[in-house]
Design an enzyme around this catalytic site. Structure first.
Site, short mmCIF file in Angstrom:
data_model
loop_
_atom_site.label_atom_id
_atom_site.label_comp_id
_atom_site.label_asym_id
_atom_site.label_seq_id
_atom_site.Cartn_x
_atom_site.Cartn_y
_atom_site.Cartn_z
N SER A 1 -7.88 -1.89 -1.88
CA SER A 1 -8.51 -0.59 -1.68
C SER A 1 -9.69 -0.41 -2.62
CB SER A 1 -7.50 0.55 -1.90
OG SER A 1 -6.60 0.58 -0.82
N ASP B 1 -3.85 -1.33 -6.41
CA ASP B 1 -4.29 -1.72 -5.06
C ASP B 1 -5.74 -2.20 -5.08
OD1 ASP B 1 -4.93 -1.95 -2.43
OD2 ASP B 1 -4.17 0.02 -1.82
N ARG C 1 0.86 -1.20 0.00
CA ARG C 1 0.00 0.00 0.00
C ARG C 1 0.89 1.24 0.00
NH1 ARG C 1 -5.50 -0.83 3.66
NH2 ARG C 1 -6.88 -0.76 1.89
N GLN D 1 -0.77 2.45 -5.93
CA GLN D 1 -2.22 2.68 -5.72
C GLN D 1 -3.08 2.20 -6.89
OE1 GLN D 1 -3.01 6.73 -4.61
NE2 GLN D 1 -2.43 6.38 -2.49
N TYR E 1 -1.51 2.22 9.21
CA TYR E 1 -2.36 1.21 9.82
C TYR E 1 -2.44 1.45 11.32
CZ TYR E 1 -2.53 -1.64 5.61
OH TYR E 1 -2.76 -2.11 4.35
#
Ligand code: NAD
Length: 381
Positions: free
Chosen positions: A133, A130, A122, A127, A231
């Site tokens: 996501s 990803d 991540r 992105q 996170y």
């Protein structure tokens, strides 16, 4: 090389890893594309749509796996699919290598390369690939729609000739990817939206979307909730108590609760207890996006919708992206297409699993008969 999209074998899975549009992009990279007949049907892409995009539609799974150099799919391959693979082939899909060690070994033994979409790091550069996501975004949005579908009132407040309607009050717990998507959907439907996260740095983002961030009288520890890499880390018992006390206070006044709280590699923290459910108003709805990891709500039953004795609906579905298969297939196929772009720097239709590339290295779980999971920790410059 031929990239083939297999029809998902898991019962009820409606997504597909290739769309006619993504096929056109893959062809520009020099690949030929194939798809198993009917693979896109549940996501509203017909065999005819694929044929028109110069994708070869093959009759069955056996032919697809036999003739493809790279097989793309959504769900981790099942044993029946492993049997169809051949040496030198590459499979790109969600794989969850930490949970599927035995299967991973079998792929390595057969010298089939595995790129796990769930292992894409991540980081900003990745992105576009990803898929976790993209799918969490859809799950957050759909959680709100699902809640609305089970809620007997409007989200937005109205003053009509028939009377004044108060707006619904929605609480979103966890403001990561799914949570922010839920906040966006909830505010755009006109609900008063509250959101909580252990990472206070998301407060600004929450507020910029028109929602209210729920602060605890515990500022120092709230900061501690923020860990590295964006996170959350595990909260202290004192912090947890303060958090639960706040939720207990909010429970009787909120109509809809959407929980998305997750700490990678752990069971979901239990944040919405039985007494909180009991103190909610009849007709209220809880959608627990963490159902697969045990749930954030005590009463959640995975893949089920239950109604408690006091009239609270608790939804624990784990297939929200599949419930919006056209959208999720489009985004997932785009994630795969970007992965293929990085695997094909020469645009010559030849995939190069370059282990010097952090993103490709992160996703590669087996290569040339070796298990390459877990990847080494990225170097910090
Ligand atoms: P994420 O890591 O982006 O977000 C999780 C958020 O929870 C983070 O912001 C984290 O800080 C927060 N959090 C952690 N512990 C908390 C706590 N104790 N209290 C409050 N907040 C806390 O994850 P994501 O990609 O948004 O995924 C969220 C959840 O949705 C996951 O459980 C994922 O498995 C699930 N999901 C479900 C479906 C479905 O169909 N049901 C589909 C996709 C994702």
């Amino acid at each position: 090389m031929i990239i083939g999209a297999a029809k998902e074998v898991l019962d009820g899975e409606r997504r597909v890893a290739l769309t006619p549009d993504s096929a056109r992009q893959l062809q520009k990279l020099g690949y030929e594309c194939a798809i198993e007949s009917g693979a896109g049907e549940a996501a509203n892409f017909s065999d005819k749509d694929y044929t028109e995009a110069d994708v070869k539609v093959v009759a069955d799974a056996k032919t697809l796996w036999e003739t493809s150099d790279i097989v793309i799919k959504v769900r981790p391959p099942e044993t029946s699919e492993l049997e169809l693979t051949h040496e030198g082939q590459t499979v790109i899909s969600f794989f969850w290598p930490a949970q599927n060690g035995e299967l991973l070994q079998k792929f390595a033994d057969k010298k089939v390369n595995v790129l796990a979409m769930d292992m894409v790091p991540r980081i900003s550069r990745a992105q576009k690939m990803d898929a976790l996501s993209s799918m969490a975004n859809i799950a957050g949005y759909r959680a709100v729609i699902e809640a609305g579908n089970n809620f007997g009132r409007f989200f937005t407040g109205q003053i009509t000739a028939a009377g004044k309607v108060p707006p619904a009050k929605v609480l979103v717990i966890g403001a990561g990817v799914a949570g922010l998507a839920a906040i966006g959907a909830s505010t755009s439907l006109g609900a008063i939206t509250l959101a909580f996260d252990v990472r206070p740095e998301v407060a600004e983002q929450v507020e910029s979307m028109g929602a209210e961030f729920v602060y605890l009288d515990f500022e120092e520890e709230q900061q501690d909730g923020a860990a590295t890499g964006g996170y959350a880390s595990v909260s202290s018992p004192e912090f947890r108590e303060a958090q639960l006390a706040k939720f207990r206070e909010l429970a009787p006044e909120v109509d809809i609760v959407i929980t998305t709280a997750l700490i990678p590699g752990r069971d979901a923290p239990e944040l919405w207890t039985e007494d909180m459910v009991q103190s909610m108003k009849p007709g209220s709805v809880i959608v627990d996006l963490a159902a697969e990891k045990g749930g954030n709500c005590k009463l959640t039953k995975m893949d089920e919708k239950i109604v408690t004795e006091n009239g609270i609906t608790v939804i624990g579905y784990t297939d929200f992206p599949s419930r919006m298969a056209t959208q999720s297939s489009t985004l997932y196929a785009t994630n795969i297409r970007h992965m293929m772009t990085d695997l094909t720097p020469e645009k010559d239709g030849q995939a190069n699993i370059n282990m010097e590339d952090d993103v490709i290295r992160g996703a590669t779980a087996t290569k040339d008969g070796e298990i390459t999971f877990p990847p080494p920790k990225p170097k910090i410059a």
